[in-house]
Design an enzyme around this catalytic site. Structure first.
Site, PDB file in Angstrom:
ATOM      1  N   GLU A  71     -12.472  11.464   8.902  1.00 45.54           N
ATOM      2  CA  GLU A  71     -12.070  10.620   7.623  1.00 45.54           C
ATOM      3  C   GLU A  71     -12.754  10.549   6.634  1.00 45.54           C
ATOM      4  OE1 GLU A  71      -9.895   6.896   8.270  1.00 45.54           O
ATOM      5  OE2 GLU A  71     -11.565   6.306   9.523  1.00 45.54           O
ATOM      6  N   LYS A  97      -4.600   3.120   3.088  1.00 50.15           N
ATOM      7  CA  LYS A  97      -4.853   2.036   4.088  1.00 50.15           C
ATOM      8  C   LYS A  97      -3.865   1.630   5.172  1.00 50.15           C
ATOM      9  CE  LYS A  97      -7.739  -0.947   5.739  1.00 50.15           C
ATOM     10  NZ  LYS A  97      -8.994  -0.559   6.546  1.00 50.15           N
ATOM     11  N   HIS A 123     -15.487  22.402  30.766  1.00 49.84           N
ATOM     12  CA  HIS A 123     -14.426  22.893  30.955  1.00 49.84           C
ATOM     13  C   HIS A 123     -13.502  23.629  29.666  1.00 49.84           C
ATOM     14  CE1 HIS A 123     -14.205  21.373  34.888  1.00 49.84           C
ATOM     15  NE2 HIS A 123     -14.526  20.213  34.427  1.00 49.84           N
ATOM     16  N   LYS A 129     -14.106   8.374  12.529  1.00 48.82           N
ATOM     17  CA  LYS A 129     -14.875   7.979  11.462  1.00 48.82           C
ATOM     18  C   LYS A 129     -15.421   9.167  10.651  1.00 48.82           C
ATOM     19  CE  LYS A 129     -13.544   4.666  10.820  1.00 48.82           C
ATOM     20  NZ  LYS A 129     -12.740   4.000  11.746  1.00 48.82           N
ATOM     21  N   CYS A 157       0.737   3.114  -0.966  1.00 49.98           N
ATOM     22  CA  CYS A 157       1.136   2.922  -2.193  1.00 49.98           C
ATOM     23  C   CYS A 157       0.846   1.266  -2.523  1.00 49.98           C
ATOM     24  CB  CYS A 157       2.632   3.337  -2.637  1.00 49.98           C
ATOM     25  SG  CYS A 157       2.949   4.772  -2.246  1.00 49.98           S
ATOM     26  N   TRP A 205       0.788   7.205  -3.221  1.00 56.51           N
ATOM     27  CA  TRP A 205       0.433   7.888  -2.090  1.00 56.51           C
ATOM     28  C   TRP A 205       1.690   8.766  -1.606  1.00 56.51           C
ATOM     29  CZ3 TRP A 205       1.610   9.189   2.993  1.00 56.51           C
ATOM     30  CH2 TRP A 205       0.736   9.846   3.836  1.00 56.51           C
ATOM     31  N   ASN A 232       7.830   1.118  -2.745  1.00 52.14           N
ATOM     32  CA  ASN A 232       6.929   1.475  -1.646  1.00 52.14           C
ATOM     33  C   ASN A 232       7.863   1.511  -0.419  1.00 52.14           C
ATOM     34  OD1 ASN A 232       4.693   0.999  -3.040  1.00 52.14           O
ATOM     35  ND2 ASN A 232       3.975  -0.742  -1.790  1.00 52.14           N
ATOM     36  N   GLY A 233       7.760   2.686   0.391  1.00 51.59           N
ATOM     37  CA  GLY A 233       8.592   2.927   1.634  1.00 51.59           C
ATOM     38  C   GLY A 233       9.231   4.350   1.328  1.00 51.59           C
ATOM     39  N   ARG A 253      -4.879   1.407  -1.372  1.00 46.52           N
ATOM     40  CA  ARG A 253      -3.692   1.767  -0.553  1.00 46.52           C
ATOM     41  C   ARG A 253      -3.058   3.070  -0.946  1.00 46.52           C
ATOM     42  NH1 ARG A 253      -0.549  -3.001   1.676  1.00 46.52           N
ATOM     43  NH2 ARG A 253       1.053  -1.454   1.762  1.00 46.52           N
ATOM     44  N   GLU A 266     -13.425   7.054  18.491  1.00 47.46           N
ATOM     45  CA  GLU A 266     -13.590   6.206  17.096  1.00 47.46           C
ATOM     46  C   GLU A 266     -14.596   6.567  16.198  1.00 47.46           C
ATOM     47  OE1 GLU A 266     -11.839   4.508  15.403  1.00 47.46           O
ATOM     48  OE2 GLU A 266     -12.951   3.243  14.197  1.00 47.46           O
TER      49      GLU A 266
HETATM   50  O1  M6R Z   1      -3.338  -1.051  10.008  1.00 51.23           O
HETATM   51  P1  M6R Z   1      -3.246  -0.607  11.593  1.00 51.23           P
HETATM   52  O2  M6R Z   1      -4.431  -0.812  12.210  1.00 51.23           O
HETATM   53  O3  M6R Z   1      -2.061  -0.405  12.293  1.00 51.23           O
HETATM   54  O4  M6R Z   1      -3.652   0.961  10.944  1.00 51.23           O
HETATM   55  C1  M6R Z   1      -3.441   2.048  11.960  1.00 51.23           C
HETATM   56  C2  M6R Z   1      -4.355   3.173  11.445  1.00 51.23           C
HETATM   57  O5  M6R Z   1      -3.866   3.784  10.300  1.00 51.23           O
HETATM   58  C3  M6R Z   1      -5.571   2.896  11.010  1.00 51.23           C
HETATM   59  O6  M6R Z   1      -6.480   2.241  12.111  1.00 51.23           O
HETATM   60  C4  M6R Z   1      -6.841   3.961  10.510  1.00 51.23           C
HETATM   61  O7  M6R Z   1      -6.686   5.023  11.592  1.00 51.23           O
HETATM   62  C5  M6R Z   1      -8.094   3.766  10.048  1.00 51.23           C
HETATM   63  N1  M6R Z   1      -7.831   3.055   8.629  1.00 51.23           N
HETATM   64  C6  M6R Z   1      -9.071   4.550  10.128  1.00 51.23           C
HETATM   65  O8  M6R Z   1     -10.101   4.170   9.930  1.00 51.23           O
END
Ligand code: M6R
Length: 607
Positions: free
Chosen positions: A487, A602, A503, A484, A2, A74, A100-101, A27, A480
């Site tokens: 997401e 984010k 396996h 990518k 948010c 969010w 937020n929170g 966000r 990773e």
């Molecule tokens: O801000 P952070 O690095 O702590 O965030 C952790 C994850 O939420 C973040 O790496 C998320 O997986 C990525 N945005 C994905 O691309």
């Protein structure tokens, strides 16, 4: 999670709020809303979806108003809907709140407020705050918000406005970032600096249990008991282009292309008189040599950077290293001794689970070191030392350049630990540092022609699932790569250590099933090649990431994505760029919004 923006001053507030929300939209983006002060009462507008919908709905609103608050959401409590969008208002509509929170005791407060006759309109936790402030309001908004926050359990960044107090905003914080600043036109508040006026570079970062009152005359601060506070003003260098795409089709692409700069700037100043320098670690060589266990704590992409670092720290320093997802670590009973080093990795520096995990580790006596991208973020403040990754603002929800900054920083840390354990000599370190610095040019080389990556991506765009396989450090990078793809393209992807395929996962392979294989030159190259063939013979479409000059791999792969030859330990830096581009091209071909993938935010500031 948010985004919040608020303004009070002499300028028309509507444009400031809408523009601020647009900058914060990365966000959270399931709904948005504004509340603007008007003599006859607060003008509140909500819309589901993007900020553009709200902007349209506000076309004929906000005339003459110079004070207001806004929010992009969010969803946590309550599905995305107009009723659940912020700002939330009190029963009489005269108090409005953005938040937020998460208010953890909202259910109990709601019961209490319902019993006292308050009527609720939404399913959110936030709405209790509007009613609580209403309950305590006796002509002094700051006092009422102070009283309300004393009742709240959980995390909050709050901005509150009231129809009965012209030109006034009240702000409160606990465990959710809030920044403020002033210029000649008025006072600004936001959950993120990017939404403050561009000419503001002296900011106040509100601390937990602090409140502020903003009026056109300026900002005053106090604690929950009303005691006056003089907060620290921090000077920050603003990058005015940080929230612009700069000619790229999306932020993700812009940020991918920034990676050579990130590598150079993260390394800048780290080799002093021929010796590696990480002064921020604040540990002498002798203290470093006592470290006998490392925990790397992180989430998502940052966790994957940790998986890479485990290979490096164990390989170079021979220190047992565990990489833990923060949300698990915080509820375990980890073995921590005074010789344990905990490394928290977080782009935002605000991830709730990582933050909680390091607090726990510190209580248990660990030395905590952070690697983060955001100066003065909560995780930076709560650690004993910090390396900043120099990625600069990352707007795209999918992390790219910050990941590279993390991997480079963790590589430096691993080298330092290797040296302090007497396992890497000074001359080895100098050679490795030069090779590490060379990766910037190698990434530039990859970025100079991405046509084969794009062709491979187009061949895979209609798949329903994909595997990423590799061995050793390459298996870490596969996690990773798969994240990518998932997401941003909504295509199912899984990563496996290549040797695991037979396996179980290999049962899923059929004609045309994409298997992305990281098969760069390494001690396990031949083994990876065998795994690649196992998939190939079952009809898989093979996309191989390989080292330049490797002709053999062409016999097995449908597409070969070459990366320049580098030391195996540095290959994640170059390979990850290829996998980022591969995922992005697929996502674009599938018509996805790569910067704002569905359901994601984010910065995950709630548990
Ligand atoms: O801000 P952070 O690095 O702590 O965030 C952790 C994850 O939420 C973040 O790496 C998320 O997986 C990525 N945005 C994905 O691309």
């Amino acid at each position: 999670m948010c985004g919040i923006v608020g303004y009070v001053g002499s300028l028309p507030v509507k444009d400031i709020l809408i523009n601020g929300l647009k900058r914060l939209e990365y966000r959270g983006y399931d709904s948005a809303g504004v509340a603007m002060w008007q003599p006859e009462g607060l003008e509140v507008v909500h819309r589901v979806g993007k900020v553009a919908n709200l902007e349209e709905a506000c076309a004929d609103k906000g005339a003459g108003s110079t004070c207001g608050i806004a929010h992009t959401r969010w969803a946590t409590h309550g599905r995305p809907s107009e009723a659940n969008a912020h700002p939330h208002v009190s029963c009489d509509g005269r108090i409005a709140v953005v938040h937020n929170g998460i208010i953890e005791n909202y259910a109990e407060l709601r019961e209490e407020l319902l019993a006292r006759g308050h009527a609720f309109r939404s399913d959110t936790d936030t709405e209790v705050v509007a009613h609580l402030v209403e309950e305590y309001y006796e002509g002094d908004l700051l006092r009422a918000v102070r009283a309300a926050t004393r009742r709240l359990v959980g995390a909050y960044g709050l901005v509150v406005t009231c129809a009965d107090e012209a030109q006034t905003l009240v702000v409160a914080r606990k465990d959710s970032p809030i920044v403020m600043g002033v210029n000649d036109d008025g006072c600004y508040v936001a959950s993120d600096m990017v939404a403050l006026a561009k000419d503001i570079s002296d900011i106040v970062v509100l601390e937990d249990y602090q409140l502020a009152k903003l009026t056109p005359a300026g900002m005053v601060f106090c604690g929950v008991d009303g005691e006056a506070i003089e907060p620290e003003v921090i000077h920050v260098e603003r990058d005015l282009e940080e929230a612009e795409k700069g000619g790229y089709p999306d932020f993700m692409m812009k940020e991918i292309y920034e990676q050579p700069r990130v590598i150079r700037e993260t390394l800048d100043g780290r080799m002093v008189n021929g010796a590696l320098s990480i002064e921020e670690l604040d540990l002498s060589v002798e203290e470093l040599s006592f470290i006998d266990r490392v925990y790397i704590i992180a989430c998502g992409t940052s966790y994957h950077a940790g998986l890479i670092a485990k290979n490096l720290i164990e390989g170079w320093a021979r220190i047992p290293t565990e990489v833990e997802v923060a949300s698990e670590f915080r509820y375990r009973n980890p073995i921590i001794t005074p010789s344990t080093l905990v490394v928290a990795v977080s782009q935002s520096g605000e991830t709730a689970d990582t933050k909680a995990a390091i607090s726990d580790a510190r209580v248990r006596g660990a030395k905590v070191f952070a690697i983060t991208n955001v100066v003065d973020s909560s995780i930076a403040r709560e650690s004993d030392g910090v390396i900043y990754t120099k990625a600069k603002k990352e707007i795209s929800v999918a992390s790219t350049k910050s990941f590279t900054g993390q991997v480079v920083s963790l590589t430096l840390l691993a080298m330092l630990l290797g040296q302090s354990k007497g396992r890497l000599s000074s001359s080895q370190i100098r050679l490795m540092f030069r090779e590490l610095a060379d990766t910037a040019g190698q990434v530039e080389e990859i970025l100079s022609d991405t046509s084969v990556i794009e062709r491979a991506a187009l061949a895979c765009k209609d798949a329903t699932s994909a595997f990423y396989i590799g061995r050793g450090i390459s298996s870490a990078i596969c996690y990773e790569g798969a994240l990518k793809l998932k997401e941003i393209s909504y295509l199912h992807a899984e990563a496996y250590a290549a040797g695991e395929m037979k396996h179980g996962p290999i049962a899923l392979i059929h004609e045309g099933f994409p298997v992305v294989t990281v098969a760069t030159k390494s001690p396990v190259y031949e083994k990876t090649l065998s795994n690649l063939q196992e998939s190939k013979t079952r009809g898989a479409l093979i996309v191989a990431v390989a080292t330049e000059g490797d002709e053999k791999i062409k016999e097995y792969a449908d597409y070969v994505l070459y990366v320049p030859k580098v030391r195996n330990e540095f290959s994640p830096i170059t390979v990850s760029v290829v996998l980022q581009l591969f995922a992005r091209y697929i996502a674009v071909a599938r018509g996805c919004n790569v910067d704002q993938p569905r359901n994601l935010a984010k910065s995950v500031t709630v548990e």
